[in-house]
Design a protein around this motif. Structure first.
Motif, PDB file in Angstrom:
ATOM      1  N   VAL A  79      21.497  10.177 -32.959  1.00 28.79           N
ATOM      2  CA  VAL A  79      20.951  11.125 -33.932  1.00 28.79           C
ATOM      3  C   VAL A  79      20.959  12.563 -33.419  1.00 28.79           C
ATOM      4  CG1 VAL A  79      18.972  11.696 -35.397  1.00 28.79           C
ATOM      5  CG2 VAL A  79      19.503   9.296 -34.902  1.00 28.79           C
ATOM      6  N   TYR A  80      20.319  12.806 -32.265  1.00 32.26           N
ATOM      7  CA  TYR A  80      20.141  14.180 -31.787  1.00 32.26           C
ATOM      8  C   TYR A  80      21.055  14.557 -30.621  1.00 32.26           C
ATOM      9  CZ  TYR A  80      15.797  13.516 -34.398  1.00 32.26           C
ATOM     10  OH  TYR A  80      14.878  13.231 -35.367  1.00 32.26           O
ATOM     11  N   GLY A  81      21.583  13.569 -29.924  1.00 29.03           N
ATOM     12  CA  GLY A  81      22.387  13.864 -28.752  1.00 29.03           C
ATOM     13  C   GLY A  81      21.563  14.117 -27.506  1.00 29.03           C
ATOM     14  N   THR A  82      20.237  14.018 -27.635  1.00 30.46           N
ATOM     15  CA  THR A  82      19.315  14.213 -26.517  1.00 30.46           C
ATOM     16  C   THR A  82      17.973  13.624 -26.910  1.00 30.46           C
ATOM     17  OG1 THR A  82      18.376  15.861 -25.000  1.00 30.46           O
ATOM     18  CG2 THR A  82      18.474  16.460 -27.307  1.00 30.46           C
ATOM     19  N   SER A  83      17.041  13.564 -25.966  1.00 29.78           N
ATOM     20  CA  SER A  83      15.693  13.100 -26.273  1.00 29.78           C
ATOM     21  C   SER A  83      15.029  14.034 -27.281  1.00 29.78           C
ATOM     22  CB  SER A  83      14.850  13.057 -24.991  1.00 29.78           C
ATOM     23  OG  SER A  83      13.476  12.883 -25.288  1.00 29.78           O
ATOM     24  N   ALA A 111      28.044  21.553 -29.931  1.00 26.17           N
ATOM     25  CA  ALA A 111      29.114  20.566 -29.821  1.00 26.17           C
ATOM     26  C   ALA A 111      28.570  19.143 -29.796  1.00 26.17           C
ATOM     27  CB  ALA A 111      29.932  20.836 -28.556  1.00 26.17           C
ATOM     28  N   ALA A 112      27.432  18.931 -29.125  1.00 24.53           N
ATOM     29  CA  ALA A 112      26.869  17.586 -29.044  1.00 24.53           C
ATOM     30  C   ALA A 112      26.468  17.085 -30.424  1.00 24.53           C
ATOM     31  CB  ALA A 112      25.661  17.576 -28.108  1.00 24.53           C
ATOM     32  N   ASP A 113      25.857  17.978 -31.219  1.00 28.72           N
ATOM     33  CA  ASP A 113      25.446  17.600 -32.568  1.00 28.72           C
ATOM     34  C   ASP A 113      26.653  17.319 -33.458  1.00 28.72           C
ATOM     35  OD1 ASP A 113      22.523  19.763 -32.946  1.00 28.72           O
ATOM     36  OD2 ASP A 113      22.843  17.931 -31.804  1.00 28.72           O
ATOM     37  N   GLU A 114      27.689  18.102 -33.295  1.00 28.16           N
ATOM     38  CA  GLU A 114      28.852  18.029 -34.179  1.00 28.16           C
ATOM     39  C   GLU A 114      29.491  16.651 -34.184  1.00 28.16           C
ATOM     40  OE1 GLU A 114      30.876  19.795 -37.076  1.00 28.16           O
ATOM     41  OE2 GLU A 114      29.569  20.982 -35.797  1.00 28.16           O
TER      42      GLU A 114
END
Length: 383
Positions: free
Chosen positions: A169-173, A183-186
């Motif tokens: 979902v978020y790419g992180t906690s 870029a991570a979200d994309e």
């Protein structure tokens, strides 16, 4: 009971020219009249197939308020945990399992991983909620100790969902997510859906709607009938629309379908962050002026109301007792307000209808962000 929404769009080949919304109301009084008040607390969560934890909390709160006997703090805390975890699970189910990657899980690696990870987290969370409800139903003297133990276990459930969110979902906690584009979200399908909504239908769902005027009802300035018949915004939008992560989105898209999609992401992140760091959350509630998830008020003699935040928004139960039996009982579900035909759904009127599949997609998006729990059918008919 599974309340199914039917949304009918009438088109003339060019535009949507009319819409009809059919959502049957639940007659709680017919079910509960003359039953013992304690029976209502047990029965109502079993009647509803969605938001059972919120229904249990609302029933317990409304009955206790009607009796003018507030719930013990330990029980309020346990109900709050149950409602928060249920809200996270229901919101993530809507956000993730409706995506093409999930529907094509047998054909895509990303989709298969998403559905498998979701199933594991869901099973763990649901099993925990079952144990928590069992403890809440227990009237034994050691109930408080049992609830305290489950309170600690809730953090483990939250950690499992946080790991799911970090991957899908978020790419992180959620403790680190700032809601910034990057870029991570994309690469994540949930974030791609936000961009798709904002590009294709930036105005869909955007409408000036007031939050539920519950304070007016409690003060006797608004009747129950007037409250339940108006198209207020009872959604979780109001829990996060002032969050810093919503500022740019809200300024650009108002409360449109895209902004509401982002708001649900922020809502899940805030709720999970609170569950992961309960001690810090408890000390900052007053500073942040956060409303409690469960609020109960005694009104006139034998009359009480409970307001519970849930995945769909604000759930309202009102209990009226005659001695220790139910004289009348009302349930105001977020669905009734959020999916009112004169509410945000009205923005479907005059949408282009030359591509029926595209129209169906956009209408589905709107229903899903307004109410992540409702079962619905969408019909498109010619004028």
């Amino acid at each position: 009971m599974k309340r199914a929404l039917t949304l009918m769009l009438t088109v003339d080949g060019e535009r949507v020219r009319a819409l009809d919304v059919r959502l049957p109301r639940f007659d709680a009084t017919a079910l509960l009249r003359q039953r013992p008040a304690s029976e209502a607390v047990t029965l109502l969560p079993l009647v509803f197939s969605i938001c059972a934890q919120a229904q249990a909390a609302a029933a317990a709160g409304a009955i206790s308020a009607a009796r003018d006997k507030p719930l013990p703090p330990a029980r309020v805390a346990a109900h709050t945990l149950a409602v928060q975890i249920e809200s996270v699970q229901e919101s993530l189910r809507s956000l993730c399992l409706g995506l093409p990657e999930a529907l094509l899980s047998q054909q895509t690696v990303q989709g298969a991983a998403l559905t498998a990870d979701f199933a594991r987290a869901w099973r763990g969370g649901t099993a925990f909620l079952a144990r928590l409800q069992k403890a809440l139903r227990d009237e034994a003297d050691d109930t408080t100790a049992a609830l305290a133990a489950l309170h600690q276990e809730a953090k483990t459930v939250a950690q499992t969902w946080d790991a799911f969110c970090a991957r899908h979902v978020y790419g992180t906690s959620v403790l680190l997510w700032q809601g910034e584009d990057g870029a991570a979200d994309e690469a994540l399908p949930v974030m791609r859906r936000f961009r798709q909504m904002s590009e294709e239908v930036p105005a869909l769902g955007r409408m000036a709607l007031s939050p539920l005027p519950l304070a007016m009802f409690r003060a006797g300035k608004l009747s129950w009938q007037a409250l339940v018949e108006m198209p207020y915004d009872a959604s979780g939008w109001w829990r996060v629309q002032q969050d810093a992560r919503m500022a740019a989105v809200k300024a650009r898209f108002g409360n449109s379908v895209a902004a509401r999609w982002r708001a649900r992401l922020v809502d899940v992140a805030k709720t999970l962050a609170g569950l992961l760091d309960m001690e810090k959350t408890a000390t900052t509630v007053e500073k942040e002026e956060t409303r409690p998830w469960i609020r109960a008020y005694s009104l006139d003699d034998g009359d009480g109301i409970a307001e519970v935040e849930c995945a769909r928004g604000v759930l309202v139960h009102r209990a009226q007792l005659a001695e220790q039996s139910v004289a009348a009982y009302e349930v105001g579900a977020p669905t009734d307000w959020n999916l009112h035909r004169h509410g945000a759904l009205a923005t479907l009127f005059d949408l282009p209808a030359t591509d029926i599949d595209r129209l169906r997609t956009h209408a589905t998006w709107l229903v899903q962000v307004l109410d992540p729990c409702v079962v619905f059918e969408l019909e498109v008919v010619d004028a």
